[in-house]
Design an enzyme around this catalytic site. Structure first.
Site, PDB file in Angstrom:
ATOM      1  N   PRO A   1       0.784  -1.308  -0.028  1.00 43.14           N
ATOM      2  CA  PRO A   1       0.023  -0.023  -0.032  1.00 43.14           C
ATOM      3  C   PRO A   1       0.937   1.282   0.087  1.00 43.14           C
ATOM      4  O   PRO A   1       1.812   1.350   0.869  1.00 43.14           O
ATOM      5  CB  PRO A   1      -0.694   0.144   1.171  1.00 43.14           C
ATOM      6  CG  PRO A   1      -0.584  -1.550   2.011  1.00 43.14           C
ATOM      7  CD  PRO A   1       0.829  -1.844   1.173  1.00 43.14           C
ATOM      8  N   GLU A   2       0.764   2.209  -1.188  1.00 43.70           N
ATOM      9  CA  GLU A   2       1.242   3.535  -0.931  1.00 43.70           C
ATOM     10  C   GLU A   2       0.153   4.345  -1.028  1.00 43.70           C
ATOM     11  O   GLU A   2      -0.997   4.275  -0.936  1.00 43.70           O
ATOM     12  CB  GLU A   2       2.126   3.517  -2.369  1.00 43.70           C
ATOM     13  CG  GLU A   2       3.196   2.393  -2.033  1.00 43.70           C
ATOM     14  CD  GLU A   2       4.511   2.577  -2.711  1.00 43.70           C
ATOM     15  OE1 GLU A   2       4.929   3.565  -3.185  1.00 43.70           O
ATOM     16  OE2 GLU A   2       5.333   1.716  -2.745  1.00 43.70           O
TER      17      GLU A   2
ATOM     18  N   LYS B   1      -0.292   8.202   3.520  1.00 46.41           N
ATOM     19  CA  LYS B   1      -0.491   6.608   3.627  1.00 46.41           C
ATOM     20  C   LYS B   1      -1.247   6.473   4.829  1.00 46.41           C
ATOM     21  O   LYS B   1      -1.635   5.234   5.211  1.00 46.41           O
ATOM     22  CB  LYS B   1       0.806   5.865   3.518  1.00 46.41           C
ATOM     23  CG  LYS B   1       1.543   6.233   2.529  1.00 46.41           C
ATOM     24  CD  LYS B   1       2.777   5.125   2.356  1.00 46.41           C
ATOM     25  CE  LYS B   1       3.912   5.474   2.995  1.00 46.41           C
ATOM     26  NZ  LYS B   1       5.085   4.476   2.983  1.00 46.41           N
TER      27      LYS B   1
ATOM     28  N   ASN C   1       8.014   2.152  -1.092  1.00 46.88           N
ATOM     29  CA  ASN C   1       9.262   1.525  -1.837  1.00 46.88           C
ATOM     30  C   ASN C   1       9.025   1.489  -3.490  1.00 46.88           C
ATOM     31  O   ASN C   1       9.932   1.899  -4.161  1.00 46.88           O
ATOM     32  CB  ASN C   1       9.309   0.292  -1.263  1.00 46.88           C
ATOM     33  CG  ASN C   1      10.444   0.373  -0.264  1.00 46.88           C
ATOM     34  OD1 ASN C   1      10.872   1.452   0.129  1.00 46.88           O
ATOM     35  ND2 ASN C   1      10.946  -0.689   0.479  1.00 46.88           N
TER      36      ASN C   1
ATOM     37  N   ARG D   1      16.027   0.208   3.835  1.00 47.76           N
ATOM     38  CA  ARG D   1      14.734  -0.133   2.794  1.00 47.76           C
ATOM     39  C   ARG D   1      15.505  -0.354   1.802  1.00 47.76           C
ATOM     40  O   ARG D   1      16.718  -0.033   1.409  1.00 47.76           O
ATOM     41  CB  ARG D   1      14.153   1.049   2.766  1.00 47.76           C
ATOM     42  CG  ARG D   1      13.531   1.773   3.981  1.00 47.76           C
ATOM     43  CD  ARG D   1      12.345   1.038   4.307  1.00 47.76           C
ATOM     44  NE  ARG D   1      11.202   1.136   3.546  1.00 47.76           N
ATOM     45  CZ  ARG D   1      10.213   1.982   3.785  1.00 47.76           C
ATOM     46  NH1 ARG D   1      10.191   2.951   4.598  1.00 47.76           N
ATOM     47  NH2 ARG D   1       9.331   1.844   2.982  1.00 47.76           N
TER      48      ARG D   1
END
Ligand SMILES: [Zn+2]
Length: 271
Positions: free
Chosen positions: A2-3, A51, A165, A250
């Site tokens: 989910p972004e 978000k 990401n 990340r």
């Protein structure tokens, strides 16, 4: 994953299903809110903020959630009392006479007075899909830490809100910027944040995220998730890289040819 686009779409669906109606069911399955009962209250609106997702319920309450890596809110027809097959994963169940919204695997779930929303989302930078999107402010915030790796900077929700990401990797590829490049060497930041907005905006209604214009499997992203596969432009093999301080590393992905390395800050390793 989910972004900002996923959360925007989720909020819109939940708004259509719940706004202006009275709750007939309200279960929060987290210890500190387990006794909260807002049945009979009116849902005013459901709004995305980066978000984060905010369900505003009269009078003056906000249910805040963050989907994290795996969370979701799913809607189903309210045909009975069961939240369905994922019941054991449900952290929140909201329903009216017609719809049931089931939140599963939510990374964060809080019920607060609406005037305290600022404690939960006040730190966020300009919202890429928000009505108050402010590219100049996003640029100002990014530029305030010129030595930071570009990948880390665009992921920081305090700079601009909505990028995860996938968009981080795709955005830097499209700008020809190596993920470890410091912000000061990342070129035109105004163009970068405007492109970020275009990418999220283009995907906000789509069930399938595509940044390449090509919906075929394996070709929907330029670099994200494609380590070891050839670049869609130059055929060089895509690589994965770890970015950021050890505690919150990340992954990013890049094409060594299309995104040549600039002077990297310390603490960056390729794999
Ligand atoms: Zn390439």
């Amino acid at each position: 994953m989910p972004e900002g686009d996923t959360v925007w779409r989720t909020a819109r669906r939940m708004h259509e299903a719940l706004a202006g109606t009275v709750l007939t069911r309200f279960d929060l399955r987290v210890p500190r809110h387990a006794t909260a009962d807002l049945r009979g209250q009116l849902v005013r609106e459901v709004v995305p903020r980066g978000k984060h997702l905010l369900v505003r319920i009269e009078p003056g309450r906000t249910l805040h959630s963050h989907l994290g890596m795996d969370g979701s809110w799913r809607l189903r027809r309210n045909a009975g009392s069961s939240p369905g097959r994922d019941a054991h994963l449900a952290r929140a169940v909201l329903a009216n006479d017609t719809w049931m919204a089931v939140g599963t695997d939510l990374a964060k779930l809080d019920l607060v007075a609406s005037e305290r929303e600022v404690d939960l989302v006040g730190h966020l930078g300009p919202d890429l899909l928000g009505p108050d999107w402010d590219p100049a402010e996003a640029v100002r915030r990014l530029a305030a830490s010129p030595e930071r790796a570009a990948a880390e900077a665009v992921l920081d929700q305090r700079n601009l809100a909505g990028i995860g990401n996938v968009y981080q990797a795709e955005l830097l590829y499209l700008r020809g910027i190596h993920p470890a490049t410091p912000v000061r060497a990342a070129g035109d930041l105004d163009r970068m944040v405007r492109l970020a907005r275009e990418l999220l905006w283009a995907n906000r209604l789509a069930p399938m995220r595509v940044t390449t214009g090509d919906r075929r499997p394996g070709r929907r992203t330029w670099v994200y998730g494609r380590a070891g596969e050839p670049c869609l432009r130059c055929q060089t093999l895509i690589r994965r890289i770890e970015i950021g301080p050890l505690a919150r590393r990340r992954s990013s992905y890049f094409c060594p040819y299309c995104q040549p390395e600039q002077d990297s800050p310390a603490g960056v390793g390729t794999s």
